[in-house]
Design an enzyme around this catalytic site. Structure first.
Site, PDB file in Angstrom:
ATOM      1  N   GLN A  78       0.799  -1.222   0.000  1.00  0.00           N
ATOM      2  CA  GLN A  78       0.000   0.000   0.000  1.00  0.00           C
ATOM      3  C   GLN A  78       0.837   1.281   0.000  1.00  0.00           C
ATOM      4  OE1 GLN A  78      -2.705  -1.646   3.314  1.00  0.00           O
ATOM      5  NE2 GLN A  78      -4.086  -0.352   2.148  1.00  0.00           N
ATOM      6  N   ARG A 135       3.521   0.238  13.064  1.00  0.00           N
ATOM      7  CA  ARG A 135       3.209  -1.102  12.557  1.00  0.00           C
ATOM      8  C   ARG A 135       3.292  -1.078  11.031  1.00  0.00           C
ATOM      9  NH1 ARG A 135      -2.026  -3.188  10.674  1.00  0.00           N
ATOM     10  NH2 ARG A 135      -1.974  -5.449  10.771  1.00  0.00           N
ATOM     11  N   HIS A 183       0.935  -9.180   4.636  1.00  0.00           N
ATOM     12  CA  HIS A 183      -0.231  -8.313   4.477  1.00  0.00           C
ATOM     13  C   HIS A 183      -0.691  -8.438   3.020  1.00  0.00           C
ATOM     14  CE1 HIS A 183      -2.354  -4.633   6.370  1.00  0.00           C
ATOM     15  NE2 HIS A 183      -2.950  -4.834   5.210  1.00  0.00           N
ATOM     16  N   ASN A 231      -1.904 -10.600   8.432  1.00  0.00           N
ATOM     17  CA  ASN A 231      -2.896  -9.560   8.617  1.00  0.00           C
ATOM     18  C   ASN A 231      -4.201  -9.972   7.941  1.00  0.00           C
ATOM     19  OD1 ASN A 231      -3.813  -6.677   9.187  1.00  0.00           O
ATOM     20  ND2 ASN A 231      -4.177  -6.870   6.980  1.00  0.00           N
ATOM     21  N   GLU A 232      -5.264  -9.970   8.713  1.00  0.00           N
ATOM     22  CA  GLU A 232      -6.615 -10.174   8.192  1.00  0.00           C
ATOM     23  C   GLU A 232      -6.749 -11.344   7.229  1.00  0.00           C
ATOM     24  OE1 GLU A 232      -8.585  -6.697   6.745  1.00  0.00           O
ATOM     25  OE2 GLU A 232      -8.320  -5.600   8.609  1.00  0.00           O
ATOM     26  N   ASN A 369      -8.332  -5.943  14.223  1.00  0.00           N
ATOM     27  CA  ASN A 369      -8.616  -4.834  13.320  1.00  0.00           C
ATOM     28  C   ASN A 369     -10.124  -4.665  13.268  1.00  0.00           C
ATOM     29  OD1 ASN A 369      -5.915  -5.185  12.811  1.00  0.00           O
ATOM     30  ND2 ASN A 369      -6.130  -5.528  10.606  1.00  0.00           N
ATOM     31  N   TYR A 371     -13.419  -1.858  12.048  1.00  0.00           N
ATOM     32  CA  TYR A 371     -13.832  -0.597  11.431  1.00  0.00           C
ATOM     33  C   TYR A 371     -15.309  -0.297  11.613  1.00  0.00           C
ATOM     34  CZ  TYR A 371      -9.303  -0.384   9.128  1.00  0.00           C
ATOM     35  OH  TYR A 371      -7.957  -0.310   8.889  1.00  0.00           O
ATOM     36  N   GLU A 443      -5.710  -2.196  13.983  1.00  0.00           N
ATOM     37  CA  GLU A 443      -6.208  -1.245  12.976  1.00  0.00           C
ATOM     38  C   GLU A 443      -7.566  -0.713  13.376  1.00  0.00           C
ATOM     39  OE1 GLU A 443      -6.428  -2.394   8.851  1.00  0.00           O
ATOM     40  OE2 GLU A 443      -4.428  -3.276   8.915  1.00  0.00           O
ATOM     41  N   GLU A 497      -5.496   1.918  -1.492  1.00  0.00           N
ATOM     42  CA  GLU A 497      -6.553   1.230  -0.751  1.00  0.00           C
ATOM     43  C   GLU A 497      -7.086   0.041  -1.577  1.00  0.00           C
ATOM     44  OE1 GLU A 497      -7.466   1.010   2.214  1.00  0.00           O
ATOM     45  OE2 GLU A 497      -9.495   0.208   2.079  1.00  0.00           O
ATOM     46  N   TRP A 498      -6.174  -0.852  -1.964  1.00  0.00           N
ATOM     47  CA  TRP A 498      -6.519  -2.124  -2.614  1.00  0.00           C
ATOM     48  C   TRP A 498      -7.419  -1.910  -3.827  1.00  0.00           C
ATOM     49  CZ3 TRP A 498      -2.828  -4.955  -0.922  1.00  0.00           C
ATOM     50  CH2 TRP A 498      -2.378  -4.829   0.393  1.00  0.00           C
ATOM     51  N   PHE A 506      -7.305   6.933   4.101  1.00  0.00           N
ATOM     52  CA  PHE A 506      -7.358   6.634   5.535  1.00  0.00           C
ATOM     53  C   PHE A 506      -6.226   7.297   6.316  1.00  0.00           C
ATOM     54  CE2 PHE A 506     -10.554   3.267   6.261  1.00  0.00           C
ATOM     55  CZ  PHE A 506     -10.885   2.920   4.957  1.00  0.00           C
TER      56      PHE A 506
HETATM   57  C1  GBH Z   1      -7.902  -3.356   6.318  1.00  0.00           C
HETATM   58  O1  GBH Z   1      -8.747  -3.964   5.453  1.00  0.00           O
HETATM   59  C2  GBH Z   1      -6.549  -3.646   5.812  1.00  0.00           C
HETATM   60  O2  GBH Z   1      -5.765  -4.382   6.716  1.00  0.00           O
HETATM   61  C3  GBH Z   1      -5.844  -2.437   5.326  1.00  0.00           C
HETATM   62  O3  GBH Z   1      -4.820  -2.843   4.492  1.00  0.00           O
HETATM   63  C4  GBH Z   1      -6.833  -1.513   4.659  1.00  0.00           C
HETATM   64  O4  GBH Z   1      -6.207  -0.447   4.032  1.00  0.00           O
HETATM   65  C5  GBH Z   1      -7.750  -1.006   5.710  1.00  0.00           C
HETATM   66  O5  GBH Z   1      -8.315  -2.038   6.436  1.00  0.00           O
HETATM   67  C6  GBH Z   1      -8.865  -0.123   5.190  1.00  0.00           C
HETATM   68  O6  GBH Z   1      -9.701  -0.826   4.343  1.00  0.00           O
HETATM   69  O7  GBH Z   1     -18.019  -7.761   6.227  1.00  0.00           O
HETATM   70  O8  GBH Z   1     -19.162  -7.214   4.214  1.00  0.00           O
HETATM   71  O9  GBH Z   1     -18.791  -5.509   5.789  1.00  0.00           O
HETATM   72  C7  GBH Z   1     -10.055  -3.913   5.793  1.00  0.00           C
HETATM   73  C8  GBH Z   1     -10.793  -4.437   4.629  1.00  0.00           C
HETATM   74  C9  GBH Z   1     -12.927  -4.197   3.834  1.00  0.00           C
HETATM   75  C10 GBH Z   1     -12.442  -5.887   5.455  1.00  0.00           C
HETATM   76  C11 GBH Z   1     -14.339  -4.265   4.175  1.00  0.00           C
HETATM   77  C12 GBH Z   1     -13.854  -5.991   5.800  1.00  0.00           C
HETATM   78  C13 GBH Z   1     -16.021  -5.495   5.181  1.00  0.00           C
HETATM   79  C14 GBH Z   1     -16.830  -6.407   4.372  1.00  0.00           C
HETATM   80  N1  GBH Z   1     -12.139  -4.559   4.972  1.00  0.00           N
HETATM   81  N2  GBH Z   1     -14.672  -5.550   4.694  1.00  0.00           N
HETATM   82  S1  GBH Z   1     -18.296  -6.776   5.188  1.00  0.00           S
END
Ligand code: GBH
Length: 541
Positions: A78, A135, A183, A231-232, A369, A371, A443, A497-498, A506
C-alpha cells in the site's frame, strides 16, 4: 435498526451479570522492551478498582494508563512502490492491480507513496507527531526471490537490506517497530508454481512461509520484538478467493483456481497451518533468546442482533464465530467453532492432533482490526439469507447497518463506536492454552473520499471517529477490564486502498500522489495533542 443496537449495547453495559475480567498486567519482559512502555507496569489493578477510580491507575490526561501503546500502521504494497527496486519480484497484487477493471481507476501500487525511496523522510514525519510505535509489513517478494531451479524462495539480499535500513532508521528515531510478515502480497510464483493458499493441505506452502518467517526472525529479531504472521486472513480469504474483489481475484463461478464455494475454507486452513509452522520455529529457535511476542491480526466487523429474538441473538453469535471465531478458536482450542462445523460439515477441513496442538500455543497476543459494526437477523426457514459470497451464504442470515450510523467513503464503513468495545469484550472473554486475552487493536480508522490537501487538513469526521472509537477502547480497558494494551490507528499515510485504488484516504497525513507531498490532517494534529501521556494532575496535587 439503530434502536435494536442501542438496546443491546445498553443491556450489556449495565451491571447485568456480564462477567468482568480481572485485568492482569502479566505480560512477559518482552513488552517492557517494546520501547518505553515500562512506566506504570508495576501497577496491578482490577476492572472493579479501575471502574471505581480510573485515575488511580496512573491515568494520563487522555484517560489511558501511561503504558498504553499508541501507534499508527501501514502495509508494504500500500505504501512502498518501488516495485522494481531491490530485486523485488511480482506479488499477486501486482498482477491483480494491472488487470483491467480490477481496481478503481486502474490504480496500481507501482509507485504508491514511494516509501521505498522516501522512507527516511517518512520516519521524520512520524517524529513530527511524536509517534513512538509503528506497525508495518514486509513484502515477501522483496525479502525473497523465487528460484526456479530449486522451486523455492531464496533470500534476496538487496531487499533484506532495505528493511535493515528502515528498521535502523526507526530505532534511531526512538520508534518501536511492530512487524507483520504477510499483508496480502503473496509472491506470484508461490501462487502459480506452488499452488498458493487455495490448494488443499498445501504443505509446501506452510513450509515456505515458515522459512520466510525464520529468515525474518533471524535477521531482524534483535531489533523487532513484536511479530504478526498474517494480517486479516478473513479479508484475503473471503474477498480474494470467493468474492473476487481482491487478489488473486477468484470467484467460484469464474475461471481460475477456485472451483467451488469451499475455497475460502481451504485458504483459511492453509493459512492457519502456515502460521502454526512459523510459530513453532519462533518458539523453538528465536523466542527464547529474542524474547519477543507473536501475534496474528484478525479483523472483525462485530455483529449485533437486529431484534432481541433468540433466533437473531443466535445469528449474531454465529456471524461473530464465522468472522472471528473461524481464526481465533483454532488459535485457542486447536479447532474451528462448533457452529461452523454444524453449518459446514465436511466442507470445513479438519486438523490432526499434532496440528491442533501447534495451533493452541501459537499466539502470545491477539491483534484486532475493526472498522464497523453489523446488525444481523436470522434467515427464516424459507429464506436464503445474504448471498454475496459463499462464506456469507453459509451463515443463513441477513446483515445490515443501523439507520443513521455515519457513513465513511467506503460503503462498508459505518461508525458505531460502541461496537469496538463489545468486540474487545467478546474476544477477550475467551482464552486458551497459552493466550489469555491480551489484545492490541492493530487497525481502526476512517476513510475519506479524495479531496484536496487543504480540505483534508481540516477534516473533522476522521478526528471524531478516532476520538469516539478510542474512547470506547478506554471504556473496555478501565470499565470492563479487557487487557487491551495498545491501539494502532490506520493509517500513517493515505495509500493504495486495494481495489479502491487511491480513491479512499485513511491517512493521518494527506498524500499528494503527483508530488508525494505529505500534509498533516486535522486528525494528525489531534493525535499529537492528545495521544501522548501527560500525567493527569489531581486538584491540589
Ligand atoms: C484493512 O482492510 C486492511 O488491513 C488495510 O490494508 C486496509 O487499508 C484497511 O483495512 C482499510 O480498508 O463484512 O461485508 O462488511 C479492511 C478491509 C474491507 C475488510 C471491508 C472488511 C467489510 C466487508 N475490509 N470488509 S463486510
Amino acid at each position: 435498526m439503530r434502536d435494536a443496537a442501542t438496546r443491546y449495547h445498553l443491556h450489556n453495559d449495565g451491571e447485568d451479570g456480564v462477567p468482568r475480567r480481572r485485568l492482569h498486567l502479566r505480560w512477559p519482559v518482552a513488552l517492557l522492551l517494546l520501547g518505553g512502555v515500562g512506566v506504570g507496569v508495576g501497577v496491578r489493578y482490577s476492572a472493579g478498582q479501575a471502574a471505581a477510580a480510573p485515575t488511580q491507575v496512573g491515568a494520563c490526561s487522555n484517560g489511558f494508563p501511561p503504558a498504553f501503546i499508541w501507534g499508527l500502521g501501514t502495509s508494504a504494497y500500500q505504501i512502498e512502490g518501488g516495485v522494481n527496486l531491490t530485486g523485488r519480484q511480482p506479488s499477486i497484487w501486482d498482477g491483480f492491480a494491472h488487470t483491467p477493471g480490477k481496481t478503481s481507476n486502474g490504480d496500481t501500487g507501482d509507485v504508491a507513496c514511494d516509501h521505498a525511496r522516501l522512507f527516511r523522510s517518512d520516519v521524520e514525519l512520524m517524529r513530527s507527531i511524536g509517534l513512538r510505535h509503528y506497525r508495518f509489513s514486509l513484502s515477501w517478494s522483496r525479502a525473497m526471490s523465487w528460484n526456479a531451479a530449486r522451486r523455492r524462495m531464496v533470500p534476496n539480499e538487496p531487499g533484506l537490506r532495505f528493511y535493515d535500513a528502515l528498521l535502523d532508521a526507526l530505532l534511531a528515531a526512538g520508534i518501536t517497530p511492530y512487524v507483520t510478515l504477510y499483508h496480502w502480497d503473496l509472491p506470484q510464483a508461490l501462487h502459480t508454481e506452488l499452488g498458493g493458499w487455495h490448494t488443499p493441505y498445501n504443505a509446501p506452502m506452510h513450509a515456505e512461509f515458515a522459512r520466510y518467517a525464520a529468515l525474518c526472525f533471524g535477521r531482524y529479531g534483535g531489533r523487532v520484538r513484536f511479530w504478526a504472521t498474517f494480517n486479516e486472513p478473513w479479508t484475503f480469504a473471503v474477498e480474494g478467493y470467493s468474492l473476487g474483489q481482491k487478489a488473486p481475484g477468484c470467484v467460484p463461478t469464474g475461471p481460475g483456481p477456485c472451483p467451488d464455494g469451499d475455497a475460502v475454507y481451504v485458504v483459511g486452513h492453509n493459512v492457519l497451518l502456515a502460521h502454526a509452522a512459523a510459530a513453532e520455529v519462533y518458539r523453538r529457535e528465536y523466542q527464547p533468546s529474542q524474547r519477543g511476542l507473536l501475534s496474528m491480526s484478525l479483523n472483525c466487523e462485530f455483529s449485533l442482533p437486529l431484534t432481541p429474538s433468540r433466533e437473531d441473538a443466535a445469528a449474531a453469535e454465529r456471524a461473530n464465530e464465522f468472522y472471528l471465531g473461524w481464526w481465533l478458536q483454532p488459535l485457542l482450542s486447536g479447532d474451528y467453532p462448533a457452529v461452523m462445523r454444524q453449518y459446514l460439515g465436511a466442507r470445513l477441513p479438519t486438523f490432526s492432533r499434532a496440528q491442533s496442538a501447534s495451533l493452541q500455543a501459537s499466539i502470545d497476543v491477539l491483534g484486532l482490526n475493526h472498522y464497523s459494526t453489523h446488525l444481523v437477523r436470522a434467515a427464516r426457514p424459507h429464506e436464503l439469507g445474504d448471498q454475496w459470497c459463499s462464506w456469507i451464504a453459509d451463515q443463513r442470515l441477513y446483515s445490515s447497518y443501523g439507520a443513521g450510523w455515519p457513513q465513511a467513503a467506503s460503503a462498508w464503513e459505518r461508525a458505531y463506536p460502541p461496537g469496538i468495545r463489545l468486540l474487545l469484550r467478546w474476544a477477550a472473554g475467551r482464552s486458551g492454552a497459552r493466550w489469555h486475552g491480551d489484545v492490541l487493536v492493530t487497525e481502526n480508522g476512517w476513510g475519506c473520499n479524495s479531496v484536496g490537501a487543504a480540505a483534508a487538513a481540516h477534516d473533522v469526521q476522521q478526528q471524531e471517529y478516532l476520538a469516539n472509537y478510542t474512547e470506547q477502547v478506554r471504556l473496555a480497558l478501565v470499565e470492563d477490564g479487557v487487557p487491551v494494551r495498545g491501539y494502532f490507528g490506520w493509517s500513517l499515510l493515505d495509500n493504495f486502498e486495494w481495489n479502491d485504488g487511491y480513491s479512499k484516504r485513511f491517512g493521518l497525513f494527506y498524500v499528494d500522489y503527483e508530488t508525494q507531498a505529505r500534509t498533516p490532517k486535522q486528525a494528525a494534529r489531534w493525535w499529537n495533542r492528545t495521544r501522548h501521556c501527560s500525567e493527569k494532575r489531581e486538584a491540589g496535587v
